[in-house]
Design an enzyme around this catalytic site. Structure first.
Site, PDB file in Angstrom:
ATOM      1  N   SER A  57      -9.686  -5.757   6.580  1.00 22.13           N
ATOM      2  CA  SER A  57      -9.489  -7.026   5.868  1.00 22.13           C
ATOM      3  C   SER A  57     -10.776  -7.856   5.816  1.00 22.13           C
ATOM      4  O   SER A  57     -10.740  -9.050   5.551  1.00 22.13           O
ATOM      5  CB  SER A  57      -8.370  -7.816   6.560  1.00 22.13           C
ATOM      6  N   GLU A  91       3.429  -5.668   8.710  1.00 16.22           N
ATOM      7  CA  GLU A  91       3.758  -4.308   8.248  1.00 16.22           C
ATOM      8  C   GLU A  91       4.945  -3.767   9.046  1.00 16.22           C
ATOM      9  O   GLU A  91       5.876  -3.172   8.483  1.00 16.22           O
ATOM     10  CB  GLU A  91       2.548  -3.387   8.430  1.00 16.22           C
ATOM     11  N   CYS A 124       0.849  -1.198   0.000  1.00 12.31           N
ATOM     12  CA  CYS A 124       0.000   0.000   0.000  1.00 12.31           C
ATOM     13  C   CYS A 124       0.886   1.250   0.000  1.00 12.31           C
ATOM     14  O   CYS A 124       1.886   1.298   0.725  1.00 12.31           O
ATOM     15  CB  CYS A 124      -0.881  -0.021   1.244  1.00 12.31           C
TER      16      CYS A 124
HETATM   17  S1  SF4 Z   1      -5.183   0.134   6.227  1.00  7.47           S
HETATM   18 FE1  SF4 Z   1      -3.195  -0.423   5.482  1.00  7.47          FE
HETATM   19  S2  SF4 Z   1      -3.546  -1.268   3.509  1.00  7.47           S
HETATM   20 FE2  SF4 Z   1      -5.376  -0.222   4.073  1.00  7.47          FE
HETATM   21  S3  SF4 Z   1      -5.125   1.820   3.162  1.00  7.47           S
HETATM   22 FE3  SF4 Z   1      -4.377   1.918   5.236  1.00  7.47          FE
HETATM   23  S4  SF4 Z   1      -2.234   1.525   5.039  1.00  7.47           S
HETATM   24 FE4  SF4 Z   1      -3.143   0.853   3.167  1.00  7.47          FE
END
Ligand code: SF4
Length: 676
Positions: A264, A128, A98
């Protein structure tokens, strides 16, 4: 069981980062040959992982011994070693990291390079966080809460950043603790926009409802943050991963039910949870699909709606419009103005209006245009401005043939003849300027908008002139710009009205041409000598605001003294001699020489330096009488006296002695005559 409302929080479900990584993997399996893998589970959701496996997408925890294929890096990112090893082993990498996570990785790498200590506020062991640590060269320290922060001490400057899904409050508290622990602290609040919005929505909803249900994997860090946040409001909060975990008793006697899902959580899981909840009150009979659908916004092509910017990529901007998926504004639909980056136009969190170009593209996202929404709004406002004649403001974008393009909500034409009060040869200088213009032609069918600055300037000038005529009064001192020089004086613009300074009013000294005193374009102060409103004439004086050289002239040039001056001009009755600039006296023709003079030019010439005797000074009438003759006579007498003195000295006797002898002789002769 009966409750009045199930409310799903905005920003529930997949965030754009997760959706993007999933798209990458799914497209790869359709388009690419060979096996497709993901680095670790693509999302923290067993159901999604199982679905991906069914499609042939396998998550990997290591590369050793795995036949090479496509390796999709998940939204959480990965340490640099993973990329290096994958390349070395012949994998093709599709990077689904991301952009918000990439930003953290770059900050960590830069801090490490600068030799600074690094703190990541986040969950230890989260993929992450592992990835960001890797980009810091494994120099970063992970801190989960303020208590852990208390344990740290630094001697180096420190940079602190957040895992993108961190709780903002926790991040702030850790930063507050670290402030006393490091000599210097650079703070990078890298919590992503989507997380921030989701957390805000969760808090807002939790305050409104009687119970909150948070949907997301039990291992999902962002879901756990949502649970913590909602609990802070005091409302009962239940964390479930699937609809199967839902408990009927939780909703017993509750009127308003709040639902939020982590980043998710797929839409299908949210739908199932709603379906089960609705089932609890099915006897009352309400259509489940309708209930879910009623929580989402419906869209129509061509409508203008508002939304919040949630993410900015190089080629598009994502906007939350309350639809089941986020809307996309392609870069070219952002603005009419030339721009190099979308960030010049919008920022994450901005509320903007967008035009719906397409309800759903092939991936289910609405296609939006900010530019078109602005056009629609602009046409409405331009029509109003055209009808009322009220001037509007616009920024000049470029020079085109015959004029300028100006942005007034959309691109309008400003003809060269309508730019200024006078013809303007240099149009380039207007580019980037904001001008006030009036719409003089508007035709939506031909997409034509023509504007004029000239009419606005003319009106402003007329208003200024009217106000100035009211204000102008004799003896005022005003500033003005010299606009024109003539043989008889200069014109001065007082701000819409031009006045004349006659040549005689320019200086106390004699002036042959105004250019000796001022030049065009000079800003000067002048005194208003006269105002004729009927004939629209204003007479001005410049010398009146300058020091008067006649003041104290009698003391400066006492009567009887001899001064030097320059002959300035010759008249029939004598010659004028300037003693200093602005101070002239007259040598009457009778005072020019001790013989008869028919014309002054027989004795003096213009420009000649002469010595004059001050005969009289009349300061009030500005008159000084001078004499050249007296100076000449006095000089002759002096010369004669000097000559006599020299003669006496030559015969050895003084004149007194000579006269004394003569007198004595005469007296003797008279005495003799008397005796006879
Ligand atoms: S939660 Fe994580 S993957 Fe989703 S937009 Fe934010 S930084 Fe990106």
């Amino acid at each position: 069981m009966k409750f009045s409302e199930i409310k799903i929080a905005q920003h529930s479900g997949f965030c754009t980062g997760v959706r993007r990584a999933l798209d990458l993997a799914e497209k790869a399996v359709q388009r690419e040959k060979g096996p497709v893998y993901t680095w670790g589970p693509l999302v923290h959701n067993p159901r999604v992982i199982a679905d991906l496996k069914k499609k042939g997408i396998e998550p990997l925890s290591g590369l050793k011994g795995v036949p090479p294929g496509i390796l999709v890096i998940r939204a959480h990112g990965a340490p640099p070693e993973v990329y290096a090893e994958a390349r070395q082993r012949g994998f093709t990498i599709l990077d689904g990291t991301c952009p918000s996570v990439q930003k953290c990785q770059k900050i960590a790498a830069a801090l490490a390079q600068e030799g600074k200590d690094i703190v990541i506020v986040g969950k230890r062991g989260h993929p992450e966080v592992i990835g960001i640590c890797g980009w810091s060269g494994d120099k970063a320290v992970v801190v989960e809460n303020p208590t852990e922060g208390q344990e740290l001490h630094f001697t180096n400057p420190v940079g602190v950043l957040a895992q993108t899904t961190q709780n903002e409050n926790n991040f702030r508290k850790v930063v507050a603790v670290l402030k006393d622990k490091a000599p210097e602290l650079e703070v990078y609040p890298t919590i992503c926009g989507a997380t921030r919005l989701r957390q805000e929505a969760a808090l807002e909803l939790a305050k409104e409802v009687d119970v909150m249900v948070v949907i997301g994997a039990h291992t999902s860090s962002n879901t756990m943050e949502l649970v913590k946040l909602c609990r802070q409001t005091g409302v009962p909060v239940y964390h479930i991963e699937t609809a199967a975990e839902l408990c009927r008793e939780w909703l017993q006697n509750k009127d308003r039910i709040g639902v939020i899902a982590g980043a998710s959580t797929p839409d299908v899981t949210i739908e199932e949870v709603i379906r089960v909840m609705t089932d609890y009150q099915r006897p009352e009979g309400q259509n489940i699909e309708d209930m879910y659908a009623s929580t989402l916004r419906t869209l129509q092509e061509g409508e203008i709606i508002s939304g919040k910017v949630v993410r900015i990529d190089n080629d598009e901007v994502l906007v939350d419009i309350g639809y089941k998926s986020e809307g996309i504004i392609p870069l070219q639909e952002l603005t009419d103005k030339p721009t190099s980056s979308p960030e010049d136009v919008v920022a994450v969190g901005d509320e903007i209006n967008v035009y719906v170009m397409k309800v759903e593209n092939s991936e289910g996202n609405p296609l939006l245009s900010k530019r078109k929404a602005e056009h629609e709004q602009a046409w409405i406002e331009l029509a109003k401005a055209y009808e009322t004649g009220i001037p509007i403001e616009g920024e000049v974008l470029q020079v085109v043939k015959g004029g300028l393009i100006i942005f007034v909500g959309l691109r309008a034409f400003l003809p060269a003849s309508q730019v200024g009060l006078r013809y303007e040869p240099n149009l380039e200088k207007y580019v980037g300027q904001t001008l006030r213009v009036r719409v003089i032609e508007l035709d939506r069918t031909r997409n034509k908008v023509i504007v004029s600055q000239k009419v606005v300037l003319e009106e402003e000038l007329a208003e200024k002139r009217a106000a100035l005529w009211e204000e102008l009064a004799e003896n005022q001192v005003r500033k003005g710009i010299v606009t024109k020089l003539t043989d008889f004086g200069v014109f001065v613009d007082l701000g819409g009205i031009e006045g004349l300074v006659h040549i005689s009013e320019l200086s106390w000294a004699r002036v042959k041409h105004p250019s000796e005193v001022v030049q065009e374009g000079d800003e000067i102060e002048v005194m208003v000598l006269g105002v004729d409103r009927e004939r629209e004439r204003v007479s001005l004086g410049l010398k009146q605001v300058l020091p008067d050289p006649w003041e104290g002239v009698a003391d400066k040039y006492p009567v009887g003294t001899v001064q030097e001056g320059i002959v300035t001009h010759i008249v029939s009755f004598g010659a004028f001699v300037q003693l200093e600039p602005g101070v002239e006296g007259l040598v009457h023709i009778s005072q020019l020489a001790n013989h008869r003079v028919a014309e002054a030019s027989e004795v003096v010439q213009v420009g000649e330096k002469v010595k004059v005797k001050i005969l009289d000074v009349n300061e009030k009438d500005r008159r000084i009488s001078l004499s050249i003759k007296d100076v000449a006579e006095e000089k002759a007498e002096e010369e004669y006296t000097n000559y006599q003195g020299e003669e006496d000295t030559a015969s050895g006797m003084k004149i007194g002695e000579v006269l004394g002898e003569i007198l004595e002789e005469k007296e003797a002769e008279i005495a003799e005559d008397d005796e006879e």
